[in-house]
Each structure stands twice: as C-alpha cells, then as structure tokens.
Design a protein around this motif. Structure first.
Motif, mmCIF file in Angstrom:
data_model
loop_
_atom_site.group_PDB
_atom_site.id
_atom_site.type_symbol
_atom_site.label_atom_id
_atom_site.label_comp_id
_atom_site.label_asym_id
_atom_site.label_seq_id
_atom_site.Cartn_x
_atom_site.Cartn_y
_atom_site.Cartn_z
ATOM 1 N N GLN A 119 33.227 38.707 32.085
ATOM 2 C CA GLN A 119 33.537 40.021 32.637
ATOM 3 C C GLN A 119 32.689 40.285 33.882
ATOM 4 N N LYS A 120 31.399 39.931 33.798
ATOM 5 C CA LYS A 120 30.509 40.113 34.947
ATOM 6 C C LYS A 120 30.967 39.268 36.138
ATOM 7 N N ARG A 121 31.369 38.037 35.849
ATOM 8 C CA ARG A 121 31.838 37.156 36.922
ATOM 9 C C ARG A 121 33.079 37.758 37.594
ATOM 10 N N PHE A 122 33.968 38.304 36.750
ATOM 11 C CA PHE A 122 35.184 38.940 37.259
ATOM 12 C C PHE A 122 34.831 40.097 38.197
ATOM 13 N N LEU A 123 33.913 40.955 37.762
ATOM 14 C CA LEU A 123 33.532 42.105 38.584
ATOM 15 C C LEU A 123 32.904 41.656 39.903
ATOM 16 N N GLY A 124 32.114 40.588 39.839
ATOM 17 C CA GLY A 124 31.526 40.022 41.061
ATOM 18 C C GLY A 124 32.602 39.522 42.009
ATOM 19 N N ASN A 125 33.606 38.850 41.449
ATOM 20 C CA ASN A 125 34.703 38.326 42.267
ATOM 21 C C ASN A 125 35.539 39.453 42.890
ATOM 22 N N VAL A 126 35.722 40.529 42.133
ATOM 23 C CA VAL A 126 36.451 41.683 42.664
ATOM 24 C C VAL A 126 35.679 42.295 43.829
ATOM 25 N N ALA A 127 34.361 42.433 43.649
ATOM 26 C CA ALA A 127 33.515 42.984 44.720
ATOM 27 C C ALA A 127 33.639 42.142 45.982
ATOM 28 N N ASN B 31 47.695 43.488 31.871
ATOM 29 C CA ASN B 31 47.392 42.910 30.585
ATOM 30 C C ASN B 31 47.002 41.449 30.767
ATOM 31 N N VAL B 32 45.869 41.068 30.243
ATOM 32 C CA VAL B 32 45.404 39.687 30.431
ATOM 33 C C VAL B 32 45.275 39.028 29.061
ATOM 34 N N PRO B 33 45.933 37.872 28.873
ATOM 35 C CA PRO B 33 45.942 37.251 27.540
ATOM 36 C C PRO B 33 44.549 36.842 27.052
ATOM 37 N N SER B 34 43.675 36.447 27.971
ATOM 38 C CA SER B 34 42.360 36.006 27.521
ATOM 39 C C SER B 34 41.319 36.207 28.617
ATOM 40 N N TRP B 35 40.057 36.355 28.205
ATOM 41 C CA TRP B 35 38.968 36.543 29.175
ATOM 42 C C TRP B 35 38.864 35.344 30.112
ATOM 43 N N PHE B 36 39.369 34.200 29.661
ATOM 44 C CA PHE B 36 39.268 32.991 30.489
ATOM 45 C C PHE B 36 40.284 32.984 31.620
ATOM 46 N N SER B 37 41.306 33.868 31.508
ATOM 47 C CA SER B 37 42.286 33.892 32.602
ATOM 48 C C SER B 37 42.115 35.119 33.512
ATOM 49 N N LEU B 38 40.984 35.815 33.369
ATOM 50 C CA LEU B 38 40.725 37.006 34.191
ATOM 51 C C LEU B 38 40.774 36.731 35.693
ATOM 52 N N HIS B 39 40.306 35.542 36.080
ATOM 53 C CA HIS B 39 40.246 35.233 37.516
ATOM 54 C C HIS B 39 41.608 35.365 38.198
ATOM 55 N N LYS B 40 42.680 35.203 37.412
ATOM 56 C CA LYS B 40 44.029 35.279 37.992
ATOM 57 C C LYS B 40 44.412 36.694 38.410
ATOM 58 N N VAL B 41 43.717 37.701 37.871
ATOM 59 C CA VAL B 41 44.126 39.066 38.212
ATOM 60 C C VAL B 41 43.235 39.713 39.280
ATOM 61 N N VAL B 42 42.275 38.952 39.809
ATOM 62 C CA VAL B 42 41.409 39.516 40.860
ATOM 63 C C VAL B 42 42.256 40.040 42.017
ATOM 64 N N GLN B 43 43.085 39.171 42.591
ATOM 65 C CA GLN B 43 43.891 39.575 43.759
ATOM 66 C C GLN B 43 44.905 40.683 43.449
ATOM 67 N N PRO B 44 45.709 40.549 42.367
ATOM 68 C CA PRO B 44 46.647 41.627 42.044
ATOM 69 C C PRO B 44 45.960 42.981 41.871
ATOM 70 N N LEU B 45 44.786 42.980 41.224
ATOM 71 C CA LEU B 45 44.092 44.244 41.006
ATOM 72 C C LEU B 45 43.606 44.833 42.334
ATOM 73 N N VAL B 46 43.012 43.985 43.159
ATOM 74 C CA VAL B 46 42.508 44.447 44.466
ATOM 75 C C VAL B 46 43.647 45.019 45.299
ATOM 76 N N LYS B 47 44.790 44.333 45.270
ATOM 77 C CA LYS B 47 45.947 44.789 46.037
ATOM 78 C C LYS B 47 46.391 46.184 45.575
ATOM 79 N N ARG B 48 46.374 46.398 44.264
ATOM 80 C CA ARG B 48 46.823 47.694 43.744
ATOM 81 C C ARG B 48 45.851 48.825 44.033
#
Length: 392
Positions: A26-34, A174-191
């Motif tokens: 989760q922390k890695r995801f937030l860092g990537n979003v930033a 909706n993300v199936p697993s914490w391991f696939s979070l990286h895939k939603v970085v761009q879609p989330l940022v875009k929204r």
C-alpha cells in the motif's frame, strides 16, 4: 503537474487484517501515485490520514511540496493496527483535513481517496454524504474482498455504492489483490485529475437552476421588500454560481408578473447579487397562482436538463387566485417548490405550493425580520434532498 490542481487526501488502511506485507504494498502504491501526480504547490498537493480504530493525520497538504520528499515520508509510515473504521476516518477528514490552516487552497477541488482492504468495520454512508455535502469528492479503491472470517463484521454490504456520489464506476476502483495495485496508478491519477468530471464536490450547491418568485404586493411595503431581497441574496450567495454551476433567476409579481432576470442573464455571484439589489418594488395585488404559471413558463421551461429546478416563492398574504392547479403543474414538470410565508400568508396555500413532503418545503415566519432564520434550514433541506435522490 500544474494542469492537475487538486487537494488530495489519501485514507490509508492501517488495520491489522491487512497484514505487514500488504501494508508495505500500500505504501509503495501511494509513493507511485505521488510520483505519477508530480506533487507541487502549483499542481496537486497530497496528505495522508491513516485509519484503524481511530484515524490520525500522517501529514497534511502543505507538509511536502514535491514528490521526492513525499515518497520518503510515506516510506517511514508505521502501521497503526486496529479495525478498519472508514466512516470514522471520513468524518475526521471532513472536519479536520481540508482546513485552510492545513494547506487547503480553496480554489482546488478537494478529493479523498479511500484505500480499503475488504470491508469497513463501521458505517460509511452517512459520513460520506456529509463529506460530499461539504464539497469533497470521494474515490474508493477497494482491494480484495472480505475474508470469510471478516464477514460477520460487515455493516453495509454494498458500502461503495452508498459512499460515492455516482454509481457509474467513475468513483470506485476495484482491485483483485494488493499485488496488482500498480496497475491502477495511472487510471486513478487520470480520474482525480479530471477536474471537469469531479461533479460531486458541493453537488447540491452547483447543480441547480433556482428561480425566486417574489411577492411585490402593496401589503409588503418598501422596507420589508428590501428585507425580502436581502433574504434572496443570502440564499443565493451560498451557491456556486456560474454558467455551468448553479444559475439564479427572479420573478416579481402583484396582479401581474415581471421577469426581473432569467437564468442565463448573470454568470457570476457578484453580478447576481447586484441584480437582486437592483430589483425595484412594484406594489399591487397578489395573484400567486398566475405567478407560479409565469415562472414555469419564463424561467423553468428554459432550465437545463442536467440541473435541478428549484422554485423559492416568498409571499405575505392570501392569493386572489387558485395556487394549487399551477403548483401541481409545476411539480409535474419537475420543479421542486419551496414556499415561504410571512405574516398573513395562508398555511393551506403554502402547503399546496410546496413539493412533497410539505413540511420540508414550506416555512412560515410571523414577520419579515425573521426570514433570515430560515436561510440555513433551506440550504440544508435542498442539500439533503439532492443527496437522497438517485442520480446517473
């Protein structure tokens, strides 16, 4: 980047059910979003609240002004543990996070992104509604689903639909697993950067065509007429006024009717307030029914399809003509009618003019000087009704 000027609050899930490994993901995801957002004082700013049993601010909007410092700070966050009380966290954010003292910029949309593992352990619907009413856009990123063992803690099975303002999928990922979070970085940022689509900030305040129907009959008198205009101005200034947000129109009536200004005449709050001030008192009889028909024709027939049509009628006496037939026609055409009676106004007429339920759309004051007392109540009722209606 500077074309994405939003004030963001991430609610991170620190509950024990998520475990150490996933908390790191989760922390890695937030860092990537930033990183992807490109944090900066002219662009997006980001703060983080971690929740478990209780929420607490890790850092606010003005703590870090670039992605590098932000990422380092995220790395150092320690897991709190506890339950996942998302409702409590949303209430906390609504009351504490977007304050000017904490770096809220006012002109930038307020956005909350809620990270939730499985299921909240408290109710989110009420807290989200209140947050949306105060202008916050809420996104949910839900990861995995409740484990069998957590199912008994579930308070609201379809909590995401209740928490976001539209069920069209824009506000929830909706993300199936914490391991696939990286895939939603761009879609989330875009929204979160799609500020045109952030239609849920101040929804009740920026999505209406409000037509005031003002009694200018002789019994009102010049001084009281000024008081009525002040009341109209006080209501108007609570709304977000522009061509694309809320628009204001006004009609004055006696035996006859006069279009003071239509919805498309003014597109700034200041222009609207000036126009209200300039309305001159007419003086004459009281044909309220004819005035409602006139407002339907002159104001509301020109309303935009995506706006809520709200009529606010103010009168101080009984009408010379029937109000119920014109009012019913207005209601059937989608006009939400509020009636405000002063002094000698007739309760049965006020009720006939008002939309159902009448007690939430009808007010009475004994004297003009007490009108101001209903400003907040009126706004609150408009907002509550707005948020309880299903929208696309």
């Amino acid at each position: 980047s500077s074309d994405c000027k939003v004030d963001l609050s991430f609610l991170m899930d620190g509950s024990w059910s998520i475990g150490k490994r996933r908390f790191q993901l989760q922390k890695r995801f937030l860092g990537n979003v930033a990183q992807a957002l490109g944090i900066g004082s002219a662009g997006p700013l980001m703060g983080i609240v971690q929740y478990g049993d209780d929420p607490s601010t890790e850092f606010n909007l003005k703590t870090y002004a670039n992605s590098k410092d932000l990422r380092n700070a995220i790395e150092k966050i320690q897991q709190k543990g506890g339950l996942s009380n998302v409702g409590k966290a949303l209430s906390f954010v609504n009351k504490n996070f977007f304050l000017d003292a904490n770096g809220n910029r006012g002109g930038a949309p307020n956005v909350v992104v809620v990270m939730v593992d499985g299921w909240p352990t408290d109710r989110v619907e009420e807290a989200s509604r209140l947050a949306r009413e105060s202008g916050i856009n809420i996104f949910f990123v839900t990861v995995e689903a409740a484990a069998q063992s957590e199912k008994q803690n579930v308070m609201e099975p379809n909590f995401v639909d209740k928490a976001v303002c539209r069920t069209n999928g824009f506000y929830s990922i909706n993300v199936p697993s914490w391991f696939s979070l990286h895939k939603v970085v761009q879609p989330l940022v875009k929204r979160v950067c799609d500020t045109d689509r952030l239609a849920c900030s101040k929804t009740c305040l920026n999505a209406a065509d409000i037509g005031f129907v003002i009694d200018g009959s002789s019994s009102v008198g010049t001084g009281n007429f000024r008081t009525v205009l002040q009341f109209v101005a006080n209501i108007s200034k609570e709304f977000e006024i522009s061509d694309t947000d809320t628009r204001i129109g006004a009609v004055q009536y006696t035996y006859e009717q006069r279009l003071e200004f239509s919805f498309d005449k003014y597109s700034t709050k200041q222009d609207v307030l000036n126009a209200i001030k300039r309305i001159s008192y007419w003086s004459g009889g009281t044909s309220t029914g004819a005035a409602i028909s006139y407002a339907s024709e002159q104001l509301f027939s020109k309303s935009k399809p995506n706006k809520r049509k709200i009529m606010i009628l103010i009168t101080d006496g009984r009408s010379y003509d029937d109000v119920s037939v014109p009012a019913m026609a207005a209601h059937q055409n989608g006009v939400i009618a509020y009636s405000i009676g002063v002094a000698w106004a007739a309760p049965d007429e006020l009720e006939a003019i008002a939309s159902d339920p009448a007690k939430e759309h009808s007010f009475f004051v004994d004297e003009f000087d007490n009108l101001y007392r209903y400003v907040n109540q009126l706004i609150q009722n408009i907002c509550t009704e707005f948020n309880s209606q299903p929208r696309n």
